[in-house]
Design an enzyme around this catalytic site. Structure first.
Site, PDB file in Angstrom:
ATOM      1  N   SER A 152       0.818  -1.196  -0.015  1.00 40.17           N
ATOM      2  CA  SER A 152      -0.208   0.100   0.215  1.00 40.17           C
ATOM      3  C   SER A 152       0.737   1.253   0.046  1.00 40.17           C
ATOM      4  O   SER A 152       0.482   2.150   0.489  1.00 40.17           O
ATOM      5  CB  SER A 152      -0.835  -0.049   1.162  1.00 40.17           C
ATOM      6  N   GLY A 153       2.021   1.128  -0.486  1.00 41.47           N
ATOM      7  CA  GLY A 153       2.881   2.390  -0.879  1.00 41.47           C
ATOM      8  C   GLY A 153       2.097   3.029  -2.034  1.00 41.47           C
ATOM      9  O   GLY A 153       1.193   2.794  -2.439  1.00 41.47           O
TER      10      GLY A 153
ATOM     11  N   ALA B 137       3.302  -4.855  -5.556  1.00 38.53           N
ATOM     12  CA  ALA B 137       3.909  -3.576  -5.182  1.00 38.53           C
ATOM     13  C   ALA B 137       4.596  -3.357  -3.820  1.00 38.53           C
ATOM     14  O   ALA B 137       4.055  -2.680  -3.079  1.00 38.53           O
ATOM     15  CB  ALA B 137       2.655  -2.493  -5.499  1.00 38.53           C
TER      16      ALA B 137
ATOM     17  N   HIS C 271      -8.098  34.370  -2.998  1.00 35.86           N
ATOM     18  CA  HIS C 271      -9.381  33.828  -2.872  1.00 35.86           C
ATOM     19  C   HIS C 271      -9.991  33.686  -4.077  1.00 35.86           C
ATOM     20  O   HIS C 271     -10.178  34.742  -4.713  1.00 35.86           O
ATOM     21  CB  HIS C 271      -9.973  34.760  -1.668  1.00 35.86           C
TER      22      HIS C 271
END
Length: 466
Positions: free
Chosen positions: A182-183, A269, A445
């Site tokens: 789960s990297g 993975a 903003h």
């Protein structure tokens, strides 16, 4: 055997290697680059870039499924797997051609072949077109990168059990998928395949997903992944993978109890290993530690004239870290004054899942473990007008300051577009900004970046909008 002589030769044309070669040429050196496969390396061809192209398709797919939230409608939403993959490959190929153009523009000689050290300042190159060439240079930079780690008994076969390469080019979309690890790589693939309708399960040996991230950010991301339908199993030991005709059964152990998960495909993975084989290192003083070359703060090895950069020298395994190392060591070679060494606490990390995760500097735990008295600020996406207008109200910005000096020690984010926002904090870390600098900075903003301001303010009890 043809012989060529240069001031500097780079072995490997990835984001570290090609950048180093270009910088050397800019500084007046006669530079060459040896590449055995594709310019741009794994990152550009089989990593960073094509995955982002896939994830862009996934992002659009997610948006299409929520059109009604924006007052829009569409019928018969679907996708073409082959077309999605084709676009990803086209993006990678376009950028690889771009790297070739940049090298040509900067008069870097590109040699297509496989290089091996063959004596002091000498490389023997097996040319792609056939034959051999001997290349000599006073300085040699090794930038040969890394490849996917294979676990004994759990090796990828390219058909049922995939590495990142196969995961990038699925011929058909599997109905179910197990992601091991789960990297960043594992979570990005989990995110992509889930967006495309695949039933995804992630197993992680460590107690939490995204284990290098701040614990609070990791926990927040975990909940968001589960909301999207990704099944997360942390603290799990993968014991075996049994291949069937068109499926895989994974045997896992959780708290001492055995379980089985059957899926169509598995993506492994579980990290990477450096490409240090067949470089001729055994004839040099270059040291290798757990598949990675040992270097000093300027990427010098123990062999005079030989440098190493990027994934081959170890963590963090990031393209931008490799590029920075390439520039740094070339400038050191060129004798420039005030060449800054690499500070890993100023390297940003980004994971392009949904929601995105980005960070720089120390986590809260790491800061406390290092002895700092900290002030921590947080600001939620739900308090930001732009986030609400975008339909992205789930997320958080977290900042960590040294209570005594006001130094920004770390920043951690989860939510929409945080991989773009993090650079503001990276600059702040590089410039050694304090809380006062961030307080006095005017943020536009309405933007997501306003949350960066509010998080800094919150660390000192001054947040306005929360």
């Amino acid at each position: 055997m043809a012989e060529q002589t240069f001031d500097l030769v780079v072995v490997g044309g990835g984001p570290g290697g090609y950048v180093a070669a270009i910088r050397a040429a800019q500084l007046g050196m006669k530079a060459a680059l040896v590449e055995r496969d594709q310019l741009g390396g794994i990152c550009l061809n089989w990593g960073c870039i094509p995955t982002k192209a896939l994830l862009r398709s996934a992002d659009i797919m997610d948006t299409l499924h929520h059109l009604k939230d924006f007052g829009l409608e569409a019928d018969n939403i679907r996708f073409d797997t082959a077309a999605v993959v084709k676009r990803s490959r086209q993006v990678a190929n376009q950028l690889s051609r771009g790297v070739a153009h940049l090298l040509k523009k900067n008069k870097v000689t590109v040699i297509e072949g496989t290089a091996r050290l063959a004596g002091q300042g000498t490389l023997a190159v097996e040319l792609k077109a056939g034959g051999q060439s001997q290349v000599k240079a006073k300085y040699i930079i090794l930038a040969t990168g890394a490849r996917a780690r294979q676990l004994p008994g759990l090796e990828a076969d390219g058909k049922l059990i995939w590495t990142y390469r196969e995961a990038l080019v699925p011929q058909v979309m599997p109905k179910s998928l197990l992601v091991v690890g789960s990297g960043a790589i594992g979570i990005e693939f989990a995110s992509f395949y889930r967006s495309m309708g695949v039933d995804v399960t992630v197993v992680e040996a460590l107690p939490r997903v995204l284990p290098v991230e701040d614990e609070e950010i990791s926990a927040f991301a975990h909940k968001q992944f589960e909301k999207r339908g990704i099944k997360i199993r942390a603290g799990v030991a993968l014991k075996a993978l049994e291949k069937g005709t068109d499926s895989v059964t994974a045997s896992i152990e959780v708290d001492g109890k055995a379980e089985k998960i059957q899926v169509d495909r598995v993506i492994m993975a579980v990290g990477i290993v450096g490409n240090v084989e067949n470089l001729g290192l055994e004839t040099t003083k270059v040291k290798v530690d757990r598949t990675h070359i040992v270097v000093d703060q300027y990427c010098r090895t123990d062999e005079p004239g030989i440098y190493a950069i990027g994934d081959i020298v170890g963590a963090p395994w990031l393209a931008h870290k490799a590029s920075h190392e390439g520039v740094m060591c070339v400038e050191k070679i060129a004798g420039l004054e005030h060449v800054h060494t690499l500070d890993v606490t100023k390297i940003p990390g980004c994971t392009y899942c949904t929601p995105q995760v980005a960070s720089v500097g120390l986590t809260e735990k790491a800061a406390k473990d290092a002895g700092y008295e900290v002030k921590v600020g947080r600001f939620p996406f739900i308090g930001n007008g732009k986030a609400i207008a975008l339909g992205e109200p789930e997320g958080m910005v977290k900042t960590i300051f040294d209570a005594k000096s006001g130094e920004l020690l770390g920043a951690h984010m989860v939510g929409a577009e945080v991989t773009e926002l993090i650079q503001g904090y990276v600059i702040a870390r590089t410039m050694e900004a304090t809380e006062e600098d961030l307080f006095n900075t005017i943020f536009p903003h309405p933007t997501l970046s306003e949350m960066m301001h509010e998080s800094a303010l919150d660390a000192y009890g001054r947040a306005i909008h929360f």
